[in-house]
Scaffold this active site. Structure first.
Site, PDB file in Angstrom:
ATOM      1  N   PRO A  60      36.784  32.964 -27.706  1.00 41.58           N
ATOM      2  CA  PRO A  60      37.722  31.899 -27.113  1.00 41.58           C
ATOM      3  C   PRO A  60      37.285  30.556 -27.270  1.00 41.58           C
ATOM      4  O   PRO A  60      36.055  29.647 -27.013  1.00 41.58           O
ATOM      5  CB  PRO A  60      37.033  32.797 -25.435  1.00 41.58           C
ATOM      6  CG  PRO A  60      35.341  32.677 -25.274  1.00 41.58           C
ATOM      7  CD  PRO A  60      35.547  33.264 -27.107  1.00 41.58           C
ATOM      8  N   ASP A  99      38.034  29.902 -23.288  1.00 43.64           N
ATOM      9  CA  ASP A  99      36.486  29.563 -23.193  1.00 43.64           C
ATOM     10  C   ASP A  99      36.450  28.112 -21.736  1.00 43.64           C
ATOM     11  O   ASP A  99      36.855  27.043 -22.178  1.00 43.64           O
ATOM     12  CB  ASP A  99      35.332  28.946 -24.303  1.00 43.64           C
ATOM     13  CG  ASP A  99      34.298  28.845 -24.222  1.00 43.64           C
ATOM     14  OD1 ASP A  99      33.427  29.099 -23.280  1.00 43.64           O
ATOM     15  OD2 ASP A  99      32.930  28.925 -24.822  1.00 43.64           O
ATOM     16  N   TRP A 545      26.850  29.416 -24.216  1.00 41.07           N
ATOM     17  CA  TRP A 545      27.123  30.977 -24.971  1.00 41.07           C
ATOM     18  C   TRP A 545      26.911  32.006 -24.450  1.00 41.07           C
ATOM     19  O   TRP A 545      27.413  32.992 -24.627  1.00 41.07           O
ATOM     20  CB  TRP A 545      26.448  30.334 -26.085  1.00 41.07           C
ATOM     21  CG  TRP A 545      26.481  28.952 -26.468  1.00 41.07           C
ATOM     22  CD1 TRP A 545      25.717  27.867 -26.387  1.00 41.07           C
ATOM     23  CD2 TRP A 545      27.437  29.153 -27.354  1.00 41.07           C
ATOM     24  NE1 TRP A 545      26.305  27.024 -27.294  1.00 41.07           N
ATOM     25  CE2 TRP A 545      27.699  27.480 -28.137  1.00 41.07           C
ATOM     26  CE3 TRP A 545      28.691  30.085 -28.612  1.00 41.07           C
ATOM     27  CZ2 TRP A 545      28.000  27.342 -29.217  1.00 41.07           C
ATOM     28  CZ3 TRP A 545      29.346  29.558 -29.363  1.00 41.07           C
ATOM     29  CH2 TRP A 545      29.013  27.710 -29.559  1.00 41.07           C
ATOM     30  N   GLN A 576      29.022  29.568 -36.131  1.00 39.60           N
ATOM     31  CA  GLN A 576      29.035  31.514 -34.822  1.00 39.60           C
ATOM     32  C   GLN A 576      28.047  31.722 -35.126  1.00 39.60           C
ATOM     33  O   GLN A 576      27.620  32.005 -33.975  1.00 39.60           O
ATOM     34  CB  GLN A 576      30.215  31.742 -34.363  1.00 39.60           C
ATOM     35  CG  GLN A 576      30.986  30.499 -33.814  1.00 39.60           C
ATOM     36  CD  GLN A 576      31.395  29.246 -32.894  1.00 39.60           C
ATOM     37  OE1 GLN A 576      30.486  30.643 -31.857  1.00 39.60           O
ATOM     38  NE2 GLN A 576      31.077  28.660 -32.877  1.00 39.60           N
ATOM     39  N   TRP A 580      28.361  32.226 -31.024  1.00 43.46           N
ATOM     40  CA  TRP A 580      29.254  33.558 -30.305  1.00 43.46           C
ATOM     41  C   TRP A 580      28.005  34.668 -30.706  1.00 43.46           C
ATOM     42  O   TRP A 580      28.160  35.378 -30.273  1.00 43.46           O
ATOM     43  CB  TRP A 580      30.298  33.178 -30.742  1.00 43.46           C
ATOM     44  CG  TRP A 580      31.173  33.934 -28.852  1.00 43.46           C
ATOM     45  CD1 TRP A 580      30.836  34.196 -27.912  1.00 43.46           C
ATOM     46  CD2 TRP A 580      32.139  35.240 -29.895  1.00 43.46           C
ATOM     47  NE1 TRP A 580      31.755  34.991 -27.279  1.00 43.46           N
ATOM     48  CE2 TRP A 580      32.398  35.433 -28.462  1.00 43.46           C
ATOM     49  CE3 TRP A 580      32.502  35.872 -30.941  1.00 43.46           C
ATOM     50  CZ2 TRP A 580      33.440  36.641 -28.806  1.00 43.46           C
ATOM     51  CZ3 TRP A 580      34.082  36.182 -30.417  1.00 43.46           C
ATOM     52  CH2 TRP A 580      34.050  36.544 -29.486  1.00 43.46           C
ATOM     53  N   LYS A 615      33.556  15.588 -44.713  1.00 40.99           N
ATOM     54  CA  LYS A 615      34.115  16.730 -43.232  1.00 40.99           C
ATOM     55  C   LYS A 615      35.359  15.755 -42.850  1.00 40.99           C
ATOM     56  O   LYS A 615      35.300  14.763 -42.355  1.00 40.99           O
ATOM     57  CB  LYS A 615      32.829  16.429 -42.448  1.00 40.99           C
ATOM     58  CG  LYS A 615      31.856  17.875 -42.629  1.00 40.99           C
ATOM     59  CD  LYS A 615      31.051  17.455 -41.146  1.00 40.99           C
ATOM     60  CE  LYS A 615      30.381  19.704 -41.373  1.00 40.99           C
ATOM     61  NZ  LYS A 615      29.601  18.918 -40.403  1.00 40.99           N
ATOM     62  N   LYS A 618      37.013  12.257 -37.009  1.00 44.89           N
ATOM     63  CA  LYS A 618      37.833  10.704 -35.930  1.00 44.89           C
ATOM     64  C   LYS A 618      37.779  10.345 -36.214  1.00 44.89           C
ATOM     65  O   LYS A 618      38.559   8.946 -36.853  1.00 44.89           O
ATOM     66  CB  LYS A 618      37.285  11.023 -34.732  1.00 44.89           C
ATOM     67  CG  LYS A 618      38.396  11.923 -34.096  1.00 44.89           C
ATOM     68  CD  LYS A 618      38.205  11.719 -32.379  1.00 44.89           C
ATOM     69  CE  LYS A 618      39.351  12.790 -31.767  1.00 44.89           C
ATOM     70  NZ  LYS A 618      38.934  12.859 -30.196  1.00 44.89           N
TER      71      LYS A 618
END
Ligand SMILES: [Zn+2]
Ligand SMILES: [Zn+2]
Length: 1020
Positions: A60, A99, A545, A576, A580, A615, A618
């Site tokens: 999610p 999520d 998690w 993950q 997750w 990477k 912002k």
């Protein structure tokens, strides 16, 4: 020329004047899917008619932000897999999930209130109820953005069946995991050193700590500790966290390493002997002398003076309580390769330190409050935030003459994955899953999973193998509440993991509204079954998690859980492994008690970087957000590019420029191949129901190019299937690219174009056989492309196939995945054609070397090769002549020497091609005619004529009579090439010709030619 009757094409839609306009096509397809409910129908069809189940649980996305290009990479892979498996006949519950809880959402919601001063202040001013309401509002704010992204991207996920991790029904099923753990004795409470983010004001699990290492700057402090029984002797210690000296309890050395007593001025310092030289150099101490070297074990038990007895009186009391406090202990983990090899231990601030103290029965001194500020127990430091005490400690050391050097150091240090603040380790009371007790079962479960790539597999398994307890409690508001109640009188604990049970057992419930969240759940008071006292809930919520990791059980009904779990295939980002993927696995092993993962396969994909390999962030302003991006660029192109560029496991550099090069070329070529096919096939009255491949084979109408392209297609089907199934999407797409650009566009179409360029009824069957081949090949391609570029595949399916064959299913997605047909394989022919295409390419190079255009016919080519190669080539001599544009070809064994001047040659891999480059007048005239034909073709296109349309008349005027004479013998060929009833040849300038038309003037290698098209339907 014979003019084709219009009746064959009368009823068919004509889209062939359209250019490739992917943005428009895609919007048309979206509207079609929505109007005809194609996604719903696909699910319906496969739920009834399938070859098996392919379980799936959506990883999610967190609804605390908008989707960016990294999300799009994962969602594209999921969608690819869904469409691929559906075409293979599987039923997959491709249902969305969100999520919703935990820190990320809570922090996002906090921003809305603009309260400074941390969580405590916020809860005082705003209150929990409002914060919870704001969390829900946050979810509603971002949800439409994700729906939109899925729509634009073409993700066929079912949003009506989405799960939401904050809903009561989900939370109750999540609690089932806790009940299991509780009953198996795997859910424990203890003081433990946990990583703590001072900004987010909550503890983090090991998995979370692994998510955020960064290079940070810290103090670098050398200081001395005075030995109690040896006047003038000191332990030399180094730390990057001076604040931990406040809670210092022990010094550790390595028992087997060598330590030196070093004379520095009138003092003696003790440090690892291997570190004397570098440390003295760093400290700028030129004059020193090693007095003695002794093993670390000889230092054990030495007592030292805690530096701040006056500031922290509690430390003296601790010494009284336990004789080991402020002594030297021996520990194998001490690294004598760095700093001084003498390590100070603060059990309140380090996991290893904590273990050392616990093993020896040394009390833990952890004078911190909830916000990581020192309590009164820390004496003079009381009220200071932990890291703010660094400077104070250094000043105090200096005052006492114990500071040796204070500098700064840059090093890798764990930071909060959410807020990027430096983490602090503090001893706190927390709840844990004791996964250390089920390490072997978990490892066995993880080993049984397919990861497709070795790197992520190794990383994941080694993390599982660490087997550290999983801290699942969080000191926050917005999360699944820990359903444990504690008796205020006798301390008895009760886990109540259902709403129904709570209602039954409660002596007090919230007034009115009651959902399974704080603050309401906190108001539930139970009666202690042991002593009759009142029980209150432990005020923790669960790790987010844990919340998402509970999805396999919590998002399904019991029956669905049995059917779909373990799921067939999951795909999430590489980070993950500690997120997750980890929590799913651990939670499932706890829930089922079996050494089994809830997934059979897990693909981890890399991150998306900008085109310079940085990477996306912002602060750099290089983040690509999905929705604005897909409003301006085609989704298929984006999907194709992301999957084609590199292996999914690799980090991908995203370059807009690159996306519009080769990937664009592939998709646009696929479109144009269809246009070419459809224009010609409909013109000739091709009927796929009658003119099948079997028909063409049966009639003996297939020739080498057709048999070759069909054979290549079988290999392609295998390669694409393998690529998709093994998560080598880039390999699958590179195979498709090669087939579209090279095999079809570059070779097959030129091989058959001349045959299609005629209206002769006698050759119609042959043309129909070519259409049968193209229909089969292109349609197969569309099916292979569908998982990657569903819009283009559907668009072509609706425009090029369904109009010709009304029996076809309503959507390309309802088709079955193509199977390779061994009967169509012809390896021998493939090998011969490989040689042939090489020979043709060599002829092109030989031409280029001589400065001759490919359009110009030449008299002769000689192909030189070993006998067996020649034997393979000889049956294809006519094809070679056509493709190499020569009047004759000779095949000769090695030893050929051209006689006389005028030969150009090129060779490669045992094959040589010689071209005779001198052209007589006829060849020059024919070449000139081809040049003129090309100008007329371009003019036709500009004027909007379809390639199949036959023009009334074309006028060509040469400025010199000699040029006109060159052209004259080839006029009928020119008529055929440019599809006109008549070409009229003139000499002179437009004004003198008496032809009313719009003339275009061309300069062809110094020859001036004027061209005009006259057609009744159009004013030229
Ligand atoms: Zn944080
Ligand atoms: Zn009690």
């Amino acid at each position: 020329m014979a003019v084709k009757s219009a009746e064959a094409t009368a009823d068919l839609p004509d889209w062939t004047t359209l250019d490739y306009k992917p943005m428009e096509f895609e919007e048309e397809v979206r509207a079609f899917w929505e109007r005809e409910k194609i996604r719903e129908k696909l699910e319906e069809i496969r739920s009834k008619d399938n070859v098996g189940l392919a379980g799936f649980v959506e990883g999610p996305p967190t609804l605390n932000g908008v989707p960016h290009v990294g999300h799009a990479r994962g969602r594209t892979i999921k969608d690819l897999y869904y469409r691929y498996l559906s075409m293979k006949g599987y039923y997959m519950p491709f249902w969305a999930g969100w999520d919703c809880q935990g820190l990320p959402v809570e922090l996002e919601a906090e921003k809305a209130f603009g309260v400074r001063g941390g969580k405590k202040k916020l809860l005082e001013e705003v209150g929990m109820e409002k914060l919870v309401e704001e969390c829900k509002r946050t979810l509603r704010r971002y949800y439409p953005e994700w729906l939109k992204a899925d729509r634009l991207l073409g993700v066929f996920i079912n949003h009506d069946r989405a799960y939401w991790t904050y809903k009561d029904e989900y939370i109750e099923r999540e609690w089932a995991y806790l009940r299991e753990a509780w009953e198996q004795g795997l859910l424990g409470e203890d003081y433990y050193v946990v990583a703590y983010c001072p900004y987010c004001q909550t503890s983090l699990s090991h998995a979370e700590v692994g998510l955020g290492y960064e290079v940070v700057e810290d103090p670098s402090v050398y200081f001395k500790l005075r030995l109690k029984d040896r006047p003038g002797e000191f332990l030399l210690v180094w730390t990057t966290m001076p604040f931990t000296i406040i809670t210092d309890l022990l010094i550790a050395v390595h028992p087997e390493a060598d330590y030196a007593r070093v004379e520095v001025g009138d003092e003696v310092w003790i440090m690892a002997s291997g570190r004397v030289e570098p440390v003295m150099e760093e400290l700028g101490i030129p004059a020193y002398r090693v007095l003695e070297v002794l093993p670390g074990s000889a230092l054990e038990g030495l007592r030292y003076e805690y530096p701040f007895y006056d500031l922290v009186p509690r430390q003296a009391e601790l010494e009284q309580q336990n004789e080991l406090v402020h002594t030297v202990v021996c520990e194998e983990f001490v690294d004598v390769g760095v700093a001084t090899g003498v390590v100070h231990l603060s059990p309140a601030n380090g996991e290893e330190d904590f273990e050392v103290a616990r093993e020896r029965g040394v009390p833990v001194f952890s004078p911190y409050d909830d916000e990581c500020r020192f309590t009164e127990e820390a004496g003079a430091f009381s009220g200071l935030f932990a890291r703010d005490a660094d400077d104070v400690v250094v000043r105090e050391l200096e005052k006492r003459g114990l500071l040796v050097k204070a500098g700064r150091v840059e090093h890798e240090y764990p930071t909060c994955w959410r807020s990027h603040h430096k983490l602090i380790w503090v001893a706190r009371r927390e709840y844990f899953y004791r996964v250390d007790k089920i390490r072997d079962r978990a490892l066995k479960a993880a080993e049984g999973v397919e990861y497709f790539y070795e790197g992520p597999r190794r990383r994941f398994l080694s993390f599982i193998a660490e087997g550290r307890p999983w801290c699942i409690s969080r000191e926050r508001v917005w999360g699944t509440p820990l359903p444990i109640w504690v008796c205020s009188s006798c301390g008895h604990k009760l886990l109540v993991a259902s709403r129904k049970e709570l209602l039954e057992k409660a002596v007090r419930l919230p007034d009115g509204h009651f959902e399974l969240h704080r603050p309401w759940i906190d108001q539930v008071v139970l009666r202690c079954p042991e002593c009759g006292g009142e029980m209150y809930r432990e005020p923790f919520v669960l790790d987010c998690w844990h919340n998402s990791g509970a999805a396999p059980y919590a998002r399904f009904s019991d029956e669905e859980f049995e059917r779909f779990v373990p799921v067939y295939f999951l795909v999430e980002g590489l980070d993950q492994t500690r997120g997750w993927a980890y929590s799913l696995l651990m939670a499932h092993v706890i829930l089922t008690g079996r050494p089994e993962a809830p997934y059979r396969a897990f693909l981890f994909y890399g991150i998306v970087l900008d085109e310079h390999g940085r990477k996306m962030s912002k602060s750099l302003g290089n983040v690509i957000l999905v929705n604005p991006f897909l409003e301006r660029h085609p989704a298929d192109l984006f999907r194709f590019y992301m999957l084609w560029k590199c292996a999914p496991v690799d980090d991908m550099r995203f370059s807009l420029e690159e996306m519009y090069k080769r990937p664009y070329q592939v998709l646009s070529t696929l479109y144009h191949l269809h246009r070419f096919f459809y224009q010609n096939a409909t013109y000739d009255g091709f009927d796929p129901a009658r003119h099948t491949l079997d028909w063409a084979r049966g009639e003996g109408l297939l020739r080498a190019p057709d048999r070759w392209v069909l054979s290549k297609l079988q290999a392609l089907v295998e390669a694409v299937d393998e690529g998709y199934a093994r998560c080598r999407f880039h390999k699958a797409l590179q195979a498709l690219e090669e087939f579209v650009i090279e095999v079809l566009s570059h070779w097959y179409v030129p091989m058959v174009r001349r045959e299609l360029w005629t209206d002769d009824p006698r050759t119609l069957p042959r043309r129909l056989a070519i259409y049968a081949t193209l229909w089969h090949v292109l349609k197969t391609l569309v099916l292979l492309f569908n998982p990657t570029t569903p819009f283009l595949a559907e668009w072509l399916y609706q425009h090029a196939y369904r109009p010709l064959d009304p029996e076809l299913p309503e959507s390309v997605n309802f088709e079955r995945w193509p199977e390779p047909d061994p009967a169509l394989r012809d390896p021998e022919l493939e090998e011969a054609m490989e040689k042939l295409t090489l020979a043709v390419s060599l002829s092109h190079s030989a031409r280029q070397a001589a400065g001759l255009k490919r359009r110009w016919p030449l008299r002769e080519a000689v192909v030189v090769a070993e006998r067996e190669v020649l034997e393979a080539l000889r049956p294809h001599g006519a094809l070679f002549s056509e493709l190499a544009n020569v009047k004759a070809v000779r095949f000769v064994e090695p030893g050929f020497e051209p006689k006389g001047p005028g030969w150009s040659s090129s060779s490669e891999a045992g094959l040589a091609v010689f071209l005779y480059t001198i052209r007589d007048e006829a060849l020059v005239g024919e070449g000139f005619m081809r040049d003129v034909a090309r100008r007329i073709q371009a003019l036709r296109r500009d004027m909007g004529f379809k390639p199949t349309e036959i023009l009334e008349e074309v006028h060509v005027a040469c400025s010199s009579p000699g040029d006109a004479e060159l052209l004259r013998p080839f006029l009928s060929e020119l008529e055929e090439l440019v599809r006109t009833k008549r070409v009229e040849l003139h000499v002179g300038e437009p004004g003198e010709l008496g032809v009313e038309a719009e003339w275009r003037r061309y300069d062809i290698d110094g020859r001036v030619v004027l061209v005009a098209i006259r057609h009744p339907a159009r004013k030229a």
